[in-house]
Enzyme design. Structure first.
Site, PDB file in Angstrom:
ATOM      1  N   SER A   1      -2.568   9.139   2.054  1.00 28.38           N
ATOM      2  CA  SER A   1      -3.106   8.183   1.086  1.00 28.38           C
ATOM      3  C   SER A   1      -3.672   6.995   1.848  1.00 28.38           C
ATOM      4  O   SER A   1      -2.934   6.250   2.495  1.00 28.38           O
ATOM      5  CB  SER A   1      -2.000   7.700   0.151  1.00 28.38           C
ATOM      6  OG  SER A   1      -2.409   6.488  -0.459  1.00 28.38           O
TER       7      SER A   1
ATOM      8  N   HIS B   1      -6.369  11.427   0.267  1.00 24.84           N
ATOM      9  CA  HIS B   1      -5.911  10.977  -1.061  1.00 24.84           C
ATOM     10  C   HIS B   1      -6.427   9.555  -1.287  1.00 24.84           C
ATOM     11  O   HIS B   1      -6.178   8.657  -0.478  1.00 24.84           O
ATOM     12  CB  HIS B   1      -4.379  11.031  -1.123  1.00 24.84           C
ATOM     13  CG  HIS B   1      -3.821  10.696  -2.465  1.00 24.84           C
ATOM     14  ND1 HIS B   1      -3.745  11.601  -3.509  1.00 24.84           N
ATOM     15  CD2 HIS B   1      -3.303   9.530  -2.950  1.00 24.84           C
ATOM     16  CE1 HIS B   1      -3.202  11.016  -4.562  1.00 24.84           C
ATOM     17  NE2 HIS B   1      -2.926   9.756  -4.250  1.00 24.84           N
TER      18      HIS B   1
ATOM     19  N   ASP C   1      -6.580   6.424  -3.807  1.00 32.81           N
ATOM     20  CA  ASP C   1      -5.923   5.778  -4.954  1.00 32.81           C
ATOM     21  C   ASP C   1      -6.803   4.704  -5.580  1.00 32.81           C
ATOM     22  O   ASP C   1      -7.171   3.731  -4.913  1.00 32.81           O
ATOM     23  CB  ASP C   1      -4.609   5.130  -4.494  1.00 32.81           C
ATOM     24  CG  ASP C   1      -3.537   6.158  -4.194  1.00 32.81           C
ATOM     25  OD1 ASP C   1      -3.270   7.000  -5.072  1.00 32.81           O
ATOM     26  OD2 ASP C   1      -2.978   6.140  -3.076  1.00 32.81           O
TER      27      ASP C   1
ATOM     28  N   MET D   1      -7.033   1.824  -8.426  1.00 37.45           N
ATOM     29  CA  MET D   1      -6.185   1.002  -9.302  1.00 37.45           C
ATOM     30  C   MET D   1      -7.004  -0.111  -9.934  1.00 37.45           C
ATOM     31  O   MET D   1      -7.841  -0.719  -9.255  1.00 37.45           O
ATOM     32  CB  MET D   1      -5.060   0.379  -8.473  1.00 37.45           C
ATOM     33  CG  MET D   1      -4.210   1.412  -7.779  1.00 37.45           C
ATOM     34  SD  MET D   1      -2.977   0.608  -6.753  1.00 37.45           S
ATOM     35  CE  MET D   1      -2.131   2.031  -6.100  1.00 37.45           C
TER      36      MET D   1
ATOM     37  N   HIS E   1      -7.231   9.822  -7.186  1.00 39.60           N
ATOM     38  CA  HIS E   1      -6.115   9.596  -8.105  1.00 39.60           C
ATOM     39  C   HIS E   1      -6.448   8.349  -8.915  1.00 39.60           C
ATOM     40  O   HIS E   1      -6.347   7.233  -8.404  1.00 39.60           O
ATOM     41  CB  HIS E   1      -4.829   9.417  -7.271  1.00 39.60           C
ATOM     42  CG  HIS E   1      -3.636   9.014  -8.086  1.00 39.60           C
ATOM     43  ND1 HIS E   1      -2.453   8.590  -7.512  1.00 39.60           N
ATOM     44  CD2 HIS E   1      -3.433   8.973  -9.437  1.00 39.60           C
ATOM     45  CE1 HIS E   1      -1.579   8.306  -8.461  1.00 39.60           C
ATOM     46  NE2 HIS E   1      -2.147   8.514  -9.634  1.00 39.60           N
TER      47      HIS E   1
ATOM     48  N   MET F   1      -5.798   5.545 -11.342  1.00 42.37           N
ATOM     49  CA  MET F   1      -4.766   4.773 -12.037  1.00 42.37           C
ATOM     50  C   MET F   1      -5.523   3.681 -12.783  1.00 42.37           C
ATOM     51  O   MET F   1      -5.431   2.483 -12.462  1.00 42.37           O
ATOM     52  CB  MET F   1      -3.759   4.196 -11.037  1.00 42.37           C
ATOM     53  CG  MET F   1      -2.822   5.258 -10.484  1.00 42.37           C
ATOM     54  SD  MET F   1      -1.991   4.737  -8.972  1.00 42.37           S
ATOM     55  CE  MET F   1      -3.225   5.204  -7.766  1.00 42.37           C
TER      56      MET F   1
ATOM     57  N   MET G   1       4.232  12.186  -9.811  1.00 36.48           N
ATOM     58  CA  MET G   1       4.538  10.950  -9.086  1.00 36.48           C
ATOM     59  C   MET G   1       6.032  10.925  -8.772  1.00 36.48           C
ATOM     60  O   MET G   1       6.872  11.138  -9.655  1.00 36.48           O
ATOM     61  CB  MET G   1       4.225   9.711  -9.941  1.00 36.48           C
ATOM     62  CG  MET G   1       2.762   9.474 -10.275  1.00 36.48           C
ATOM     63  SD  MET G   1       1.689   9.262  -8.870  1.00 36.48           S
ATOM     64  CE  MET G   1       2.404   7.875  -8.008  1.00 36.48           C
TER      65      MET G   1
ATOM     66  N   GLY H   1       1.256   2.335  -8.280  1.00 32.76           N
ATOM     67  CA  GLY H   1       0.802   0.951  -8.073  1.00 32.76           C
ATOM     68  C   GLY H   1       0.889   0.480  -6.632  1.00 32.76           C
ATOM     69  O   GLY H   1       0.116  -0.372  -6.223  1.00 32.76           O
ATOM     70  N   PHE H   2       1.820   1.037  -5.883  1.00 32.25           N
ATOM     71  CA  PHE H   2       2.037   0.524  -4.531  1.00 32.25           C
ATOM     72  C   PHE H   2       2.431   1.623  -3.565  1.00 32.25           C
ATOM     73  O   PHE H   2       3.094   2.590  -3.958  1.00 32.25           O
ATOM     74  CB  PHE H   2       3.135  -0.552  -4.535  1.00 32.25           C
ATOM     75  CG  PHE H   2       2.826  -1.690  -5.463  1.00 32.25           C
ATOM     76  CD1 PHE H   2       2.014  -2.738  -5.053  1.00 32.25           C
ATOM     77  CD2 PHE H   2       3.302  -1.676  -6.768  1.00 32.25           C
ATOM     78  CE1 PHE H   2       1.689  -3.769  -5.931  1.00 32.25           C
ATOM     79  CE2 PHE H   2       2.977  -2.694  -7.652  1.00 32.25           C
ATOM     80  CZ  PHE H   2       2.178  -3.745  -7.239  1.00 32.25           C
TER      81      PHE H   2
ATOM     82  N   ASP I   1       3.343  12.920  -5.118  1.00 31.00           N
ATOM     83  CA  ASP I   1       2.769  11.675  -4.604  1.00 31.00           C
ATOM     84  C   ASP I   1       3.804  10.552  -4.593  1.00 31.00           C
ATOM     85  O   ASP I   1       4.249  10.110  -5.656  1.00 31.00           O
ATOM     86  CB  ASP I   1       1.572  11.298  -5.493  1.00 31.00           C
ATOM     87  CG  ASP I   1       0.840  10.057  -5.012  1.00 31.00           C
ATOM     88  OD1 ASP I   1       1.179   9.522  -3.943  1.00 31.00           O
ATOM     89  OD2 ASP I   1      -0.091   9.621  -5.728  1.00 31.00           O
TER      90      ASP I   1
ATOM     91  N   GLY J   1       1.429   8.036   2.375  1.00 28.75           N
ATOM     92  CA  GLY J   1       0.678   6.841   2.768  1.00 28.75           C
ATOM     93  C   GLY J   1       1.344   6.162   3.935  1.00 28.75           C
ATOM     94  O   GLY J   1       0.983   6.349   5.104  1.00 28.75           O
ATOM     95  N   SER J   2       2.404   5.389   3.621  1.00 29.63           N
ATOM     96  CA  SER J   2       3.042   4.574   4.662  1.00 29.63           C
ATOM     97  C   SER J   2       3.656   5.420   5.783  1.00 29.63           C
ATOM     98  O   SER J   2       3.658   5.002   6.942  1.00 29.63           O
ATOM     99  CB  SER J   2       4.091   3.662   4.037  1.00 29.63           C
ATOM    100  OG  SER J   2       4.907   4.396   3.159  1.00 29.63           O
TER     101      SER J   2
HETATM  102  C1  DX5 Z   1       1.046   4.950  -5.537  1.00 29.97           C
HETATM  103  C2  DX5 Z   1       0.019   5.866  -4.973  1.00 29.97           C
HETATM  104  C3  DX5 Z   1       0.452   6.656  -3.806  1.00 29.97           C
HETATM  105  C4  DX5 Z   1       0.851   5.831  -2.611  1.00 29.97           C
HETATM  106  C5  DX5 Z   1       1.706   6.674  -1.711  1.00 29.97           C
HETATM  107  O1  DX5 Z   1       0.552   4.440  -6.711  1.00 29.97           O
HETATM  108  O2  DX5 Z   1      -0.423   6.773  -5.951  1.00 29.97           O
HETATM  109  O3  DX5 Z   1      -0.566   7.581  -3.451  1.00 29.97           O
HETATM  110  O4  DX5 Z   1      -0.258   5.367  -1.896  1.00 29.97           O
HETATM  111  O5  DX5 Z   1       2.167   5.873  -0.677  1.00 29.97           O
HETATM  112  P1  DX5 Z   1       3.566   6.130   0.041  1.00 29.97           P
HETATM  113  O6  DX5 Z   1       3.450   7.459   0.700  1.00 29.97           O
HETATM  114  O7  DX5 Z   1       3.658   5.009   1.023  1.00 29.97           O
HETATM  115  O8  DX5 Z   1       4.604   6.126  -1.007  1.00 29.97           O
HETATM  116 ZN    ZN Z   2      -1.785   8.395  -5.359  1.00 30.97          ZN
END
Ligand code: DX5
Ligand code: ZN
Length: 226
Positions: A9, A34, A36, A38, A68, A70, A139, A144-145, A177, A199-200
């Site tokens: 992500s 991926h 995201d 928002m 994705h 949101m 999810m 959101g984060f 996700d 992501g992280s």
């Molecule tokens: C959250 C996102 C995820 C997020 C995943 O709203 O949809 O895709 O970026 O990040 P990690 O892997 O750090 O949870």
């Molecule tokens: Zn996502």
């Protein structure tokens, strides 16, 4: 599913050099990007729009881009992302007044369509929509984060949706996700996922290849129910 797909992500990437980040993660072995989106209405954060996706395509990114959404409403964003080269477009069912119509729109525009379910949302609606879907996203954090903790109760939901897909005999990807890393990716695979968003765990590390290879090693050892 022949192969597990790893989808970094880019929400957790360094935005000051996004093109280079995408290039690095793809050469480190990622399968899918991926993306995201928002809107600060559906979720309390604001991220990237179609112009960023277009810039990545123009810079030569050919890998699948997994959008994705949101955002609420979804139809205009579906049109805009289809126009700039999105491969998959998924949205949350509670963000569209007419879920079936929004999925039809994605298909008509030549993209692969998906629905995303929040941790607290029931996936029962899937019983009436499987024909329209190429991908289902569960999810495992609240949207959101980046950087939140994996909600382990979701493992049961993954198994539930895996059974639904298998009994339908349709070719639908099951993506999970949020909060996935080397330490839990095998559990997520064993529950039935095909595609893993991280992501992280990836962008927060110094060596993307190393993390992705560690994830693949864990996936190889994952016991997948048949
Ligand atoms: C959250 C996102 C995820 C997020 C995943 O709203 O949809 O895709 O970026 O990040 P990690 O892997 O750090 O949870
Ligand atoms: Zn996502």
């Amino acid at each position: 599913m022949d192969r597990y797909l790893i989808a970094p992500s880019i929400l957790a990437a360094d935005f000051s050099c996004l093109g280079a980040e995408v290039e690095s993660v793809l050469s480190a072995g990622a399968d899918v990007i991926h993306f995201d989106v928002m809107d600060n209405h559906y979720v309390p954060n604001l991220s990237m729009g179609p112009m960023v996706c277009e810039a990545l395509r123009k810079s030569g990114v050919t890998a699948p881009i997994d959008v994705h959404l949101m955002v609420r409403p979804v139809d205009e964003m579906i049109r805009m992302f289809a126009d700039v080269g999105a491969t998959y477009i998924s949205f949350h069912p509670d963000a569209s007044d007419h879920v079936d119509r929004s999925l039809e729109l994605i298909n008509e525009l030549g993209c692969k369509g998906g629905l995303v379910f929040n941790p607290g949302s029931s996936a029962e609606i899937l019983n009436w929509l499987l024909d329209r879907l190429d991908i289902i996203v569960l999810m495992s954090v609240n949207p959101g984060f980046s950087g939140q903790k994996f909600i382990t109760e979701i493992l049961k939901k993954i198994s539930f949706v895996r059974d639904l897909i298998d009994s339908s005999r349709r070719d639908i990807l099951l993506e999970v996700d949020g909060g996935i890393g080397v330490e839990n990716i095998a559990d997520v695979a064993a529950a039935g996922a095909d595609m893993f968003v991280a992501g992280s765990a990836i962008f927060g590390s110094k060596d993307y290849s190393k993390v992705i290879s560690q994830m693949r090693a864990k996936l190889e050892g994952a016991a997948r129910p048949v």
